[in-house]
Design a protein around this motif. Sequence first.
Motif, PDB file in Angstrom:
ATOM      1  N   PRO B 720       0.691  -1.015   0.082  1.00  0.00           N
ATOM      2  CA  PRO B 720      -0.107  -0.052  -0.021  1.00  0.00           C
ATOM      3  C   PRO B 720       0.997   1.253   0.019  1.00  0.00           C
ATOM      4  O   PRO B 720       2.105   1.247   0.121  1.00  0.00           O
ATOM      5  N   SER B 721       0.208   2.255  -0.102  1.00  0.00           N
ATOM      6  CA  SER B 721       1.143   3.718   0.310  1.00  0.00           C
ATOM      7  C   SER B 721       0.985   3.581   1.826  1.00  0.00           C
ATOM      8  O   SER B 721       0.344   3.304   2.531  1.00  0.00           O
ATOM      9  N   PHE B 722       2.396   4.138   2.351  1.00  0.00           N
ATOM     10  CA  PHE B 722       2.519   4.156   3.735  1.00  0.00           C
ATOM     11  C   PHE B 722       2.335   5.555   4.416  1.00  0.00           C
ATOM     12  O   PHE B 722       2.315   6.409   3.683  1.00  0.00           O
ATOM     13  N   LYS B 723       1.743   5.420   5.589  1.00  0.00           N
ATOM     14  CA  LYS B 723       1.468   6.671   6.419  1.00  0.00           C
ATOM     15  C   LYS B 723       2.705   6.772   7.443  1.00  0.00           C
ATOM     16  O   LYS B 723       2.833   5.893   8.409  1.00  0.00           O
ATOM     17  N   LEU B 724       3.305   7.854   7.151  1.00  0.00           N
ATOM     18  CA  LEU B 724       4.653   8.111   8.067  1.00  0.00           C
ATOM     19  C   LEU B 724       4.324   9.402   9.150  1.00  0.00           C
ATOM     20  O   LEU B 724       3.579  10.213   8.811  1.00  0.00           O
ATOM     21  N   GLY B 725       4.998   9.081  10.311  1.00  0.00           N
ATOM     22  CA  GLY B 725       5.043  10.104  11.336  1.00  0.00           C
ATOM     23  C   GLY B 725       6.493  10.159  12.080  1.00  0.00           C
ATOM     24  O   GLY B 725       7.296   9.196  12.008  1.00  0.00           O
ATOM     25  N   TYR B 726       6.660  11.537  12.776  1.00  0.00           N
ATOM     26  CA  TYR B 726       7.746  11.439  13.310  1.00  0.00           C
ATOM     27  C   TYR B 726       7.712  12.155  14.772  1.00  0.00           C
ATOM     28  O   TYR B 726       6.933  12.877  14.697  1.00  0.00           O
ATOM     29  N   GLN B 727       8.815  11.536  15.433  1.00  0.00           N
ATOM     30  CA  GLN B 727       8.769  12.165  16.783  1.00  0.00           C
ATOM     31  C   GLN B 727      10.503  12.613  16.858  1.00  0.00           C
ATOM     32  O   GLN B 727      11.252  11.615  16.263  1.00  0.00           O
ATOM     33  N   VAL B 728      10.843  13.620  17.445  1.00  0.00           N
ATOM     34  CA  VAL B 728      12.265  13.817  17.766  1.00  0.00           C
ATOM     35  C   VAL B 728      12.771  14.062  18.801  1.00  0.00           C
ATOM     36  O   VAL B 728      12.266  14.882  19.682  1.00  0.00           O
ATOM     37  N   THR B 729      13.633  13.194  19.408  1.00  0.00           N
ATOM     38  CA  THR B 729      14.507  13.353  20.622  1.00  0.00           C
ATOM     39  C   THR B 729      16.071  13.211  19.916  1.00  0.00           C
ATOM     40  O   THR B 729      16.518  12.275  19.393  1.00  0.00           O
ATOM     41  N   PRO B 730      16.625  14.619  19.735  1.00  0.00           N
ATOM     42  CA  PRO B 730      17.869  14.667  19.132  1.00  0.00           C
ATOM     43  C   PRO B 730      19.008  13.592  19.847  1.00  0.00           C
ATOM     44  O   PRO B 730      18.890  13.451  20.958  1.00  0.00           O
ATOM     45  N   CYS B 731      19.778  12.985  19.050  1.00  0.00           N
ATOM     46  CA  CYS B 731      20.865  12.109  19.523  1.00  0.00           C
ATOM     47  C   CYS B 731      21.945  13.291  20.289  1.00  0.00           C
ATOM     48  O   CYS B 731      22.241  14.351  19.822  1.00  0.00           O
ATOM     49  N   PRO B 732      22.076  12.948  21.675  1.00  0.00           N
ATOM     50  CA  PRO B 732      22.805  14.045  22.368  1.00  0.00           C
ATOM     51  C   PRO B 732      24.244  13.836  22.164  1.00  0.00           C
ATOM     52  O   PRO B 732      24.986  15.057  22.738  1.00  0.00           O
ATOM     53  N   HIS B 733      24.776  13.122  21.390  1.00  0.00           N
ATOM     54  CA  HIS B 733      26.369  12.847  21.247  1.00  0.00           C
ATOM     55  C   HIS B 733      26.890  13.150  20.029  1.00  0.00           C
ATOM     56  O   HIS B 733      28.000  12.758  19.577  1.00  0.00           O
ATOM     57  N   ASN B 734      26.081  13.349  18.923  1.00  0.00           N
ATOM     58  CA  ASN B 734      26.713  13.869  17.745  1.00  0.00           C
ATOM     59  C   ASN B 734      26.118  15.203  17.265  1.00  0.00           C
ATOM     60  O   ASN B 734      25.380  15.768  17.554  1.00  0.00           O
ATOM     61  N   PRO B 735      27.223  15.863  16.357  1.00  0.00           N
ATOM     62  CA  PRO B 735      26.828  17.353  16.273  1.00  0.00           C
ATOM     63  C   PRO B 735      25.729  17.582  15.573  1.00  0.00           C
ATOM     64  O   PRO B 735      25.183  18.572  15.714  1.00  0.00           O
ATOM     65  N   LEU B 736      25.092  16.698  14.663  1.00  0.00           N
ATOM     66  CA  LEU B 736      23.892  16.944  14.154  1.00  0.00           C
ATOM     67  C   LEU B 736      22.787  16.504  14.823  1.00  0.00           C
ATOM     68  O   LEU B 736      21.703  16.788  14.577  1.00  0.00           O
ATOM     69  N   GLY B 737      22.864  15.754  15.972  1.00  0.00           N
ATOM     70  CA  GLY B 737      21.601  15.120  16.639  1.00  0.00           C
ATOM     71  C   GLY B 737      20.856  14.193  16.029  1.00  0.00           C
ATOM     72  O   GLY B 737      19.516  13.945  16.128  1.00  0.00           O
ATOM     73  N   VAL B 738      21.474  13.418  14.954  1.00  0.00           N
ATOM     74  CA  VAL B 738      20.905  12.625  14.157  1.00  0.00           C
ATOM     75  C   VAL B 738      21.250  11.068  14.640  1.00  0.00           C
ATOM     76  O   VAL B 738      22.122  10.968  15.058  1.00  0.00           O
ATOM     77  N   LYS B 739      20.120  10.188  14.139  1.00  0.00           N
ATOM     78  CA  LYS B 739      20.389   8.845  14.522  1.00  0.00           C
ATOM     79  C   LYS B 739      20.508   7.771  13.476  1.00  0.00           C
ATOM     80  O   LYS B 739      20.915   6.383  13.895  1.00  0.00           O
TER      81      LYS B 739
END
Lengths: 264, 786, 161
Positions: B720-739
Amino acid sequence: MYDFEYHKPKSVADAVAALKKASDGKFMAGGMTLIPTLKQRLAQPSDVIDLGAIGDLRGIKVDGNTVTIGAMTKHAEVAASAEVAKAIPALAKLAANIGDGQVRNRGTIGGSVANSDPAADYPAAVLALGATITTNERKIAADDFFKGLFETALKEGEIITSISFPTATKAAYMKFPNPASRYAMVGVFVAQTASGPRVAVTGAGACAFRVKEMEDALAKNWSPDAVAGVKVPADGLNGDIHGSPEYRAHLVTVMAKRAVAAAG
Amino acid sequence: MAKIGDRIKRTEDRRFLTGAGRYVDDLQLARCTHAYFLRSPHAHARIKSIDVAAAKAAPGVVEIFTGKDVADSKVGSLICGWVVKDKHGQPHKAPAHPAIALDTVRYVGDTVAMVIAETYAQAKDAAEQIAVDYEVLPASIDPVKTLDAGASQVHADVPGNLCYDWELGEKAKVDAAFATAAHVTKLDLVNNRLIPNAMEPRAAAAEYDRGTGNYTLYTTSQNPHVARLVLSAFVLGIPEHKLRVVAPDVGGGFGSKIFIYADETLVVWAAGKIQRAIKWTAERGESFMTDAHGRDHVTHAELAMDKDGKFLAFKVDTIANLGAYLSTFATAVPTYLYATLLAGQYTTPLIYCNVRAAFTNTAPVDAYRGAGRPEATYLVESIVSKAASEMKIDAAELRRRNFIAPDAFPYQTPVALTYDSGNYAPILDQAMQLADYAGAAGRKATAKASGKLRGVGICSYIEACGIAPSAVVGSLGAGVGLWESAELRFNPTGNLQILTGSHSHGQSHETTFAQIVSDKLGIPMDQIEVVHGDTSQVPFGMGTYGSRSLPVGGSAIMKAADKIIAKGKTIAAHLMEASEADIVFEDGTFKVAGTDKAVPLGQAVFAAYVPHNYPSDKLEPGMDENAFYDPSNFTYPSGTQICEVEIDPDTGVVDIVNFVAVDDFGNIVNPMIVEGQVHGGIAQGVGQALLENAVYDKESGQLLSGSYMDYCMPRADNLPSFKLGYQVTPCPHNPLGVKGCGEAGAIAAPAAVMNAVRDALAQVGAQDRIEMPATPRAVWEAIHAQ
Amino acid sequence: MTMSVSMSVNGKTVSGNVEARTLLVQFLRENLGLTGTHVGCDTSQCGACVVHVDGISVKSCTLLAVQADGAKVTTIEGLAKSAEQLHPMQEAFRENHGLQCGFCTPGMVMSAIDLVKRHNYEVTEEIVRHGLEGNICRCTGYHNIVKAIVAGASAMKAAGV
């Protein structure tokens, strides 16, 4: 693939002559089965005789109660034909769901029927509608045509030129595709013909076959319930990682029921 | 300027859309020969003799090599780069893995000879003339039976076909906790074997320069420097500086192009032998047989709970199939990438996992999208849903009761990892809302009235991306460090090259990496070029796998950008005759705080290359900074997927009617690209759950699912087509806060789908009779089994 | 058996000598250097090799080069009017992130254009999903490909191509 001599004759006579001259020649219609087979090195013909340039073999004619389709007519052409859709809608619909879009753009009815692949769709329609297969030599009734796994009544050098389908008052085809290859794992074509109901199954056995018990049941009562209780024996049906003979036997009943419902 | 968070269209698209991509098979090397590998038709056989004389005389043949030629040439064994120590402290068993089989073939597809000819067709024609006399031996195919006493031995020097017997956790404490449990849920589970099927088959082309003695290998690699290191230091002995490895455009990897295979090894070796260029591209059938497969676990697990459903302890016993030889990172996948994830999102205080890794006469098994984490997630999330059903607690509610609380981070799990961040309940809430979880029961009833079986399934997953730091992975047996490199190389005119050790084979680095630098340095996207995949151009890098490119590779880029800014500040201070302490960098410009004095970055760059007015006492000329980034921890993406299915009990067909994924990937650089990664991951996860299965004949060891005729790839109409959503808790230990977002979809989807299938089948009592893939046949048989 | 073939490819007349067993895709890639058309399988299923022969999409891995003798062939390289101006379907794939690794993309785009024309520029998600039966993508999960084709259909109609 192994190399071969390639011929592209302009007439059926030239094609037959080329085959006779070849030590181990093979006719090629749309090539949708032959070319993959050659690519896998599963066949090594000395000569490939391409029927693609024989104009006489293409075209669709509706004459009274008969739809005649030239052997080299592509699936996509049958699927898109307003005439076929009007005369035998189930046939147009079947053609519209063979393989994928690109296969339908190259694959032909004659090639499909001549090959008698156990998982091909057309054989079910040919058998259920009681079609007549016309070759360069004779006319063959559908019931006499399919002989076994990749085996037909065609003789060496015999080319299907056209296939004539009598119209039916009701008809429908239901396919359960193999999840991976999308070929028919079980396909059931039901038709209410001038001579009574006919039910043909493809995908499940070595080649397309009729189910007499279902036909008898439908003759008494044309309804999905009439076939719902008819089980075909699993014995002798195909089995592979996608479906056991038992599962296929079960699907024959389910698809038959649905086909009857769709036929109305 | 591009900003982090913008939906920037991709830089790489134009070439791919116009047929101007350059994949390995597209390369036309001068006087190039073509290789074909003769492969074993048997799962296990002794090669009694091999006669290549007739083949050598066939038209166009340049050379033929057999195992003896390779052995005589002192080519080393292919290696496994991660040494796992078993529960007794002994290293895993690593049997020799010759690039061409010497006297025994151990799986269908094992290399028997290499034929090199002027054309590929000639090489293939000639291979048919090679006469191999095999003595067929009994084969061990099943991963459980291969460990039985009396099973046929895959390697003479690996008794009982056991690579290692490994454990994590304290068994005695876990057993004690089970003794106190109010309820124990038990589960037997098979994690089906998969074949990665990147759409571009693996390929290699190599040339040898007689004048310099340099080799160049173009290959489909996710990590060209790692390939070079392995080929140089372990297998071929070509000095690293004499071997250039280029991974140009690569058409998907999913793990399968991390590893160093026999094929590219032989192509580069033979190019030196025949002193001509050689190209080889796998046919799809070869990919099926020889690409490292994925998953293939058989597991028994038990979950102990108190009366309220609070998890007390979890114990797991897994047999992992490694195939016939150890692939490059095979041993790490069912251990450090699997058992360490068994806490999931939960506070389960005690976990014990035992893993026995088995050799079989099948293709090697290694990391495939998710690598160990999908296996762990499928297990944890299946048993949690089963527990919910047994305890008569709603599946969402049971999860919620056991979630690690948002204020508990950093959270030390009992299985070695320290989760850095997360907030699981809002993710579950959002997913339930998007999926209309509350309405599921009503839809189930409606479906039932029309003869269909509906079900809904939840999977709340935890991921560990960017495996690190190097010191830790080293202590666990890794043969490599797991940092990443970057270089920001300005040109005098102000445009910029980002050189990265990461490699993009679909992940969109050319866009994402440019975007983060554009945001940081205020340079337009079209002034930035991302360079990757060539050991002669970019600094030594570790490549792309494990969703590491942005958290690790992106962080290295950020570090290099910081150095650019620092250097630019000194230059700008000099140019503006200001104190460096007063300089601020904003929107690509160095400014003296509180004044209107400004020096654009481009001017500082120019000054660095034309240093006429330059702080030469403090700085070297040039604007070219590199950085190596070794993370302090993994990153821990998390999320919840909810799948709803409808089953036709007459045919067994499972139809996915709704699919929701809510993820926490930390900060998001380019939502468009992240969504694409999630979509693709879900499709692969759905593929595992419903469609895909690598099947070997249990006796002969023939691969029964060896082409797209039998291996069911997900197609557009399966999804099917997918339904997406996001919550954000930034990664605390890299400069971009990405996971990291590359694997989440594939990690979570199998459990979401299968929990839905089981929920649906529970209406007819068939929920415990179904394994992946839930094909129509399997579902029908589950329903009708007595 | 070596044969000479001649055809129009992307508007240019080309010719060459090939073995009878040479597939059209091999002729395009190896003889003409048109490497945008890819080979992703050996059983005619993945669709990475789709090109147009006389305006109709076909799998060039399942057609002999000699069968295309005299035909008009269009490959992915022949779609865009210029380096700046992509075909509306190409543009729709870019706009909708309908590609990742790019390997299946040429075949997807060529199939999509034929599909859209066959449906008279009116396609739904369902038509597109069904119509992509002959094209396999491993990266995108098809979500954005489907979006791209639906959008591309409108754009093609608007552009009159």
